[in-house]
Scaffold this motif. Structure first.
Motif, short mmCIF file in Angstrom:
data_model
loop_
_atom_site.label_atom_id
_atom_site.label_comp_id
_atom_site.label_asym_id
_atom_site.label_seq_id
_atom_site.Cartn_x
_atom_site.Cartn_y
_atom_site.Cartn_z
N LEU A 10 9.19 5.51 -10.98
CA LEU A 10 8.78 5.22 -12.36
C LEU A 10 9.67 5.91 -13.37
O LEU A 10 10.04 5.32 -14.40
CB LEU A 10 7.32 5.63 -12.57
N ALA A 11 10.06 7.14 -13.09
CA ALA A 11 10.92 7.89 -14.01
C ALA A 11 12.30 7.24 -14.15
O ALA A 11 12.92 7.31 -15.21
CB ALA A 11 11.06 9.34 -13.55
N THR A 12 12.77 6.59 -13.09
CA THR A 12 14.07 5.90 -13.19
C THR A 12 13.95 4.61 -13.98
O THR A 12 14.92 4.17 -14.60
CB THR A 12 14.67 5.58 -11.80
N LEU A 13 12.78 4.00 -13.99
CA LEU A 13 12.57 2.75 -14.71
C LEU A 13 12.27 2.95 -16.19
O LEU A 13 12.58 2.09 -17.01
CB LEU A 13 11.43 1.96 -14.05
N ASP A 14 11.64 4.07 -16.51
CA ASP A 14 11.31 4.41 -17.90
C ASP A 14 11.12 5.91 -17.97
O ASP A 14 10.14 6.44 -17.44
CB ASP A 14 10.04 3.68 -18.34
N PRO B 245 0.83 -1.21 0.00
CA PRO B 245 0.00 0.00 0.00
C PRO B 245 0.86 1.26 0.00
O PRO B 245 1.97 1.28 0.53
CB PRO B 245 -0.80 -0.11 1.30
N PHE B 246 0.34 2.28 -0.62
CA PHE B 246 1.09 3.52 -0.80
C PHE B 246 1.16 4.34 0.48
O PHE B 246 2.05 5.16 0.66
CB PHE B 246 0.48 4.36 -1.93
N TYR B 247 0.18 4.13 1.36
CA TYR B 247 0.14 4.81 2.65
C TYR B 247 -0.74 4.00 3.58
O TYR B 247 -1.52 3.16 3.15
CB TYR B 247 -0.37 6.24 2.54
N GLU B 248 -0.59 4.25 4.85
CA GLU B 248 -1.34 3.51 5.87
C GLU B 248 -2.40 4.42 6.49
O GLU B 248 -2.35 5.65 6.34
CB GLU B 248 -0.39 3.01 6.97
N ALA C 124 2.87 9.78 -3.73
CA ALA C 124 2.78 9.95 -5.18
C ALA C 124 4.12 10.42 -5.75
O ALA C 124 4.57 9.94 -6.79
CB ALA C 124 1.68 10.94 -5.53
N GLY C 125 4.77 11.34 -5.06
CA GLY C 125 6.08 11.82 -5.50
C GLY C 125 7.12 10.72 -5.50
O GLY C 125 7.94 10.63 -6.43
N ASP C 126 7.10 9.90 -4.47
CA ASP C 126 8.03 8.77 -4.39
C ASP C 126 7.84 7.82 -5.57
O ASP C 126 8.81 7.36 -6.19
CB ASP C 126 7.84 7.99 -3.09
#
Length: 112
Positions: free
Chosen positions: A81-85, A60-63, A74-76
């Protein structure tokens, strides 16, 4: 393959499809099955796989009680994602939209 040169291999939401654009090999999102409009997802199938795996690993993105962390989560994910593509966060693309939804708290995993 349909006449648009797309090979559909997945779904997104209630009506959307994920497809490979045959000519370019890039991954696209079609908001509706009959749609001639596509939105960028990833530069190729390998990048798509990396982004999906990384997103699943982050969930989960947050608890519960972390409402103040929506934007940070969302920023994380955007950074990851930007590092992967480097094409993943294209304007109106699947990943940008997902991150916007995460920033709004749409992926909270607790009951109100």
């Amino acid at each position: 393959m349909d006449e648009s040169g797309l090979v559909v291999f997945g779904t997104s939401g209630l009506f959307g499809h994920i497809a490979i654009e045959v000519a370019s090999r890039r991954i696209v999102h079609m908001p509706m099955a009959e749609s001639s409009t596509t939105n960028h997802v990833n530069r190729d199938l390998e990048a798509f796989h990396r982004c999906v795996a990384a997103t699943i690993a982050r969930f989960p993105f947050y608890e519960e009680g972390e409402e103040d962390r929506f934007e940070e989560a969302a920023g994380d994910l955007r950074e990851l994602l930007a590092t992967l593509d480097d094409t993943a966060l294209a304007h109106n693309g699947l990943w940008e939209t997902l991150c916007d939804d995460i920033a709004m708290g749409d992926y909270a995993n607790w009951e109100d």
